[in-house]
Enzyme design. Structure first.
Site, PDB file in Angstrom:
ATOM      1  N   ASN A  12      67.023  52.314  80.243  1.00 55.28           N
ATOM      2  CA  ASN A  12      66.661  53.698  79.975  1.00 55.28           C
ATOM      3  C   ASN A  12      65.226  53.849  80.472  1.00 55.28           C
ATOM      4  O   ASN A  12      64.274  53.488  79.783  1.00 55.28           O
ATOM      5  CB  ASN A  12      66.756  53.993  78.472  1.00 55.28           C
ATOM      6  CG  ASN A  12      66.325  55.419  78.145  1.00 55.28           C
ATOM      7  OD1 ASN A  12      66.014  56.193  79.052  1.00 55.28           O
ATOM      8  ND2 ASN A  12      66.298  55.759  76.874  1.00 55.28           N
ATOM      9  N   LYS A  14      63.526  56.347  80.874  1.00 52.71           N
ATOM     10  CA  LYS A  14      62.826  57.455  80.200  1.00 52.71           C
ATOM     11  C   LYS A  14      62.058  58.302  81.230  1.00 52.71           C
ATOM     12  O   LYS A  14      62.478  58.394  82.376  1.00 52.71           O
ATOM     13  CB  LYS A  14      61.929  56.921  79.066  1.00 52.71           C
ATOM     14  CG  LYS A  14      62.729  56.037  78.098  1.00 52.71           C
ATOM     15  CD  LYS A  14      62.045  55.794  76.783  1.00 52.71           C
ATOM     16  CE  LYS A  14      62.951  54.917  75.909  1.00 52.71           C
ATOM     17  NZ  LYS A  14      62.401  54.669  74.582  1.00 52.71           N
ATOM     18  N   HIS A  98      70.195  60.175  72.402  1.00 56.76           N
ATOM     19  CA  HIS A  98      69.023  59.323  72.170  1.00 56.76           C
ATOM     20  C   HIS A  98      68.119  59.969  71.117  1.00 56.76           C
ATOM     21  O   HIS A  98      67.891  61.174  71.160  1.00 56.76           O
ATOM     22  CB  HIS A  98      68.248  59.089  73.472  1.00 56.76           C
ATOM     23  CG  HIS A  98      67.257  57.974  73.342  1.00 56.76           C
ATOM     24  ND1 HIS A  98      66.066  58.126  72.661  1.00 56.76           N
ATOM     25  CD2 HIS A  98      67.294  56.682  73.743  1.00 56.76           C
ATOM     26  CE1 HIS A  98      65.415  56.967  72.666  1.00 56.76           C
ATOM     27  NE2 HIS A  98      66.141  56.069  73.317  1.00 56.76           N
ATOM     28  N   GLU A 170      70.754  51.783  68.202  1.00 57.32           N
ATOM     29  CA  GLU A 170      69.299  51.829  68.425  1.00 57.32           C
ATOM     30  C   GLU A 170      68.610  52.275  67.141  1.00 57.32           C
ATOM     31  O   GLU A 170      68.424  53.478  66.929  1.00 57.32           O
ATOM     32  CB  GLU A 170      68.960  52.850  69.517  1.00 57.32           C
ATOM     33  CG  GLU A 170      69.308  52.426  70.899  1.00 57.32           C
ATOM     34  CD  GLU A 170      68.284  52.944  71.905  1.00 57.32           C
ATOM     35  OE1 GLU A 170      67.842  52.160  72.735  1.00 57.32           O
ATOM     36  OE2 GLU A 170      67.903  54.131  71.836  1.00 57.32           O
ATOM     37  N   GLY A 176      60.309  51.443  70.815  1.00 55.46           N
ATOM     38  CA  GLY A 176      58.900  51.580  71.189  1.00 55.46           C
ATOM     39  C   GLY A 176      57.950  50.960  70.186  1.00 55.46           C
ATOM     40  O   GLY A 176      56.767  51.312  70.147  1.00 55.46           O
ATOM     41  N   SER A 214      63.059  47.761  71.544  1.00 59.78           N
ATOM     42  CA  SER A 214      62.085  46.678  71.777  1.00 59.78           C
ATOM     43  C   SER A 214      62.706  45.395  72.322  1.00 59.78           C
ATOM     44  O   SER A 214      62.275  44.282  71.974  1.00 59.78           O
ATOM     45  CB  SER A 214      61.287  46.374  70.498  1.00 59.78           C
ATOM     46  OG  SER A 214      60.511  47.486  70.143  1.00 59.78           O
TER      47      SER A 214
HETATM   48  P1  13P Z   1      62.023  50.305  74.024  1.00 59.55           P
HETATM   49  O1  13P Z   1      62.805  49.181  74.648  1.00 59.55           O
HETATM   50  O2  13P Z   1      60.842  50.728  74.802  1.00 59.55           O
HETATM   51  O3  13P Z   1      61.751  50.026  72.569  1.00 59.55           O
HETATM   52  O4  13P Z   1      63.001  51.581  74.052  1.00 59.55           O
HETATM   53  C1  13P Z   1      64.279  51.443  73.600  1.00 59.55           C
HETATM   54  C2  13P Z   1      65.048  52.649  73.929  1.00 59.55           C
HETATM   55  O5  13P Z   1      64.760  53.719  73.454  1.00 59.55           O
HETATM   56  C3  13P Z   1      66.146  52.504  74.882  1.00 59.55           C
HETATM   57  O6  13P Z   1      66.941  53.643  74.913  1.00 59.55           O
END
Ligand code: 13P
Length: 255
Positions: A12, A14, A98, A170, A176, A214
């Site tokens: 992802n 983002k 998400h 998740e 994060g 994470s």
């Molecule tokens: P991180 O791996 O940065 O914690 O993000 C996870 C996430 O939101 C994946 O969709």
């Protein structure tokens, strides 16, 4: 993790990347990732860059997709992108629900269900994100929270809609945060999700549960050793070529 099955690694990305970053990142992946024979890898990019994934990753073992989709077919929905449009750019995976979206844009479970159905209609694979907040986990209600997120879809479309789909567990507190769920926490929730979705049904041919929050090269190995996890959804580490590649190596080689 079922060792006979290909592991799923979804990035992802983002709201990261740029034309120049993506060009070198995707070229690097094209050259270096063909060694991963036992993985299903998908990169979910921001919409404007899907054409780059199509350009650089076509005819490779790597797939790509979006991070959201409209619940509508087409029409007067300013700023939205339809499932059909994603399909035109060769998307295979679409992340839906998400928490960064549901929190910021107040997305309801019903909205998410409608989007899930659109992704299926256009023969792409939804990656449905579910998970609880820290307060909900501390209150011990994480299973009922996740259950109600999934049950909204089951109530409207039936369990069958989960054939050819992925659920990503998740936990919101792990995203994060550098505080990944323990393999035991992830394992327990994934078993719970599988029982919920497969209740009274014969085994789905292609229904997978992955973990996100994470994930990094350090904790990946332990997560990949979890019996009930079919793969991972990676945020930050997916836009760092070395870390991403490292996680994929661990999934491929089990070490
Ligand atoms: P991180 O791996 O940065 O914690 O993000 C996870 C996430 O939101 C994946 O969709």
């Amino acid at each position: 993790m079922n060792l006979n099955k290909k592991k799923i690694i979804i990035a992802n990305m983002k709201m990261n990347g740029s034309l120049s970053f993506n060009e070198s990142f995707l070229k690097n992946i094209k050259i270096n990732f063909n060694k991963f024979k036992n993985l299903n890898i998908g990169l979910c990019l921001p919409y404007p860059y899907l054409f780059q994934a199509q350009k650089f990753l076509q005819n490779t073992n790597i797939n790509w997709g979006g991070q959201n989709v409209a619940k509508f077919e087409n029409g007067p929905h300013t700023g939205e992108v339809s499932a059909k449009m994603l399909q035109e750019f060769g998307a295979k995976y679409v992340i839906v629900g998400h928490s960064e979206r549901s929190t910021a844009y107040c997305e309801s479970d019903e909205n998410i269900a409608a989007k899930f159905e659109k992704i299926k209609k256009y023969k792409m694979i939804p990656v449905l994100c579910v998970g609880e907040t820290l307060i909900e986990r501390e209150a011990g209600i994480m299973e009922s929270v996740v259950s109600s997120q999934i049950k909204t879809i089951i109530k409207i479309f039936g369990n069958e809609i989960f054939e050819n789909s992925i659920i990503a567990y998740e936990p919101i507190w792990a995203i994060g945060s550098d505080m990944a769920a323990s393999p035991d926490q992830a394992n327990k929730m994934c078993i719970f999700i599988r029982n919920l979705v497969c209740e009274n049904k014969k085994e789905f041919k292609n229904f997978n549960i992955i973990y996100g929050g994470s994930v990094n090269p350090k904790n990946a190995l332990q997560l990949f050793a979890s019996e009930s996890l079919d793969g991972v959804l990676i945020g930050r580490a997916s836009v760092n070529f070395d870390e991403f590649s490292h996680i994929c190596s661990r999934a491929e080689n089990g070490k």
